[in-house]
Design a protein around this motif. Structure first.
Motif, PDB file in Angstrom:
ATOM      1  N   VAL A   1       0.861  -1.191   0.000  1.00  0.00           N
ATOM      2  CA  VAL A   1       0.000   0.000   0.000  1.00  0.00           C
ATOM      3  C   VAL A   1       0.893   1.236   0.000  1.00  0.00           C
ATOM      4  O   VAL A   1       2.022   1.205   0.500  1.00  0.00           O
ATOM      5  N   ASP A   2       0.376   2.303  -0.558  1.00  0.00           N
ATOM      6  CA  ASP A   2       1.097   3.567  -0.642  1.00  0.00           C
ATOM      7  C   ASP A   2       1.441   4.058   0.761  1.00  0.00           C
ATOM      8  O   ASP A   2       0.571   4.199   1.615  1.00  0.00           O
TER       9      ASP A   2
ATOM     10  N   GLN B   1      -0.465   6.857   2.704  1.00  0.00           N
ATOM     11  CA  GLN B   1      -1.744   6.611   3.371  1.00  0.00           C
ATOM     12  C   GLN B   1      -1.561   5.942   4.732  1.00  0.00           C
ATOM     13  O   GLN B   1      -2.521   5.806   5.471  1.00  0.00           O
TER      14      GLN B   1
ATOM     15  N   LEU C   1      -2.613  -2.729  -3.368  1.00  0.00           N
ATOM     16  CA  LEU C   1      -4.001  -2.439  -3.030  1.00  0.00           C
ATOM     17  C   LEU C   1      -4.310  -0.958  -3.190  1.00  0.00           C
ATOM     18  O   LEU C   1      -3.491  -0.102  -2.856  1.00  0.00           O
ATOM     19  N   ASP C   2      -5.498  -0.679  -3.673  1.00  0.00           N
ATOM     20  CA  ASP C   2      -6.013   0.683  -3.736  1.00  0.00           C
ATOM     21  C   ASP C   2      -6.902   0.865  -2.511  1.00  0.00           C
ATOM     22  O   ASP C   2      -8.046   0.414  -2.485  1.00  0.00           O
ATOM     23  N   LEU C   3      -6.360   1.476  -1.457  1.00  0.00           N
ATOM     24  CA  LEU C   3      -7.087   1.581  -0.191  1.00  0.00           C
ATOM     25  C   LEU C   3      -8.411   2.319  -0.329  1.00  0.00           C
ATOM     26  O   LEU C   3      -9.359   2.039   0.398  1.00  0.00           O
TER      27      LEU C   3
END
Length: 171
Positions: free
Chosen positions: A34-35, A38, A149-151
């Motif tokens: 994940v980024d 975030q 993943l795109d949260l």
């Protein structure tokens, strides 16, 4: 004096090769990223307070420095096999849709930088098993693949509203 041109890894074929900073974690036997922008923090798993009649993917709430945070079971959201908790389990505190919440994961292994050119859209075979809205792509590393993943799309609008409701009730 002639100006020397230095070629760096930041450029490939004359184009800037942007990179992404990712927090890498394990869940259900798979590796996800994940980024990092975030992610607010990563904490050890600890017993939270269960909320009566909360959705089954809500593990409960925890108190982090005076802030009540809703913790969700990411395995249930992604419909992965549920693993028993152990000392490696962590809670990744993230911001999704303006909500601060915790996501349980099996373990967190590293923070890494990956070139955007090494990220490809998820193959149809993967997106048929997992809702493709969850997945930004697949990162190609030397000896492994990483599901990104795109949260913002991990939780549905209804699930986000439910999390907000649980958070407001406890706040």
């Amino acid at each position: 004096m002639a100006q020397e041109t230095v070629e760096t890894d930041a450029y490939i074929d004359g184009q800037e090769n942007e990179s992404m900073q990712l927090v890498v974690f394990q869940l259900g036997g798979e590796e996800f990223g994940v980024d990092i922008m975030q992610v607010q923090e990563i904490i050890r798993m600890h017993q939270g307070t269960r909320i009566p009649q909360a959705p089954d993917y809500v593990k409960g709430v925890i108190n982090i420095r005076g802030n009540i945070i809703v913790v969700i079971n990411l395995e249930k959201i992604l419909e992965l096999p549920i693993k028993e908790e152990d000392d490696d389990n962590r809670i990744i505190v993230v911001e999704i849709g303006g909500n601060i919440l915790g996501m349980t994961v099996d373990s967190v292994s590293e923070v890494l930088s990956i070139a955007k050119s090494n990220v490809e859209p998820a193959p149809d075979m993967i997106t048929s098993k997992i809702n493709s809205d969850f997945i930004k792509g697949v990162g190609k590393l030397d000896d492994r693949l990483l599901i990104l993943l795109d949260l913002e799309n991990v939780l549905t609008i209804k699930q986000l509203a439910d999390v907000s409701e649980v958070s407001a009730a406890r706040g």
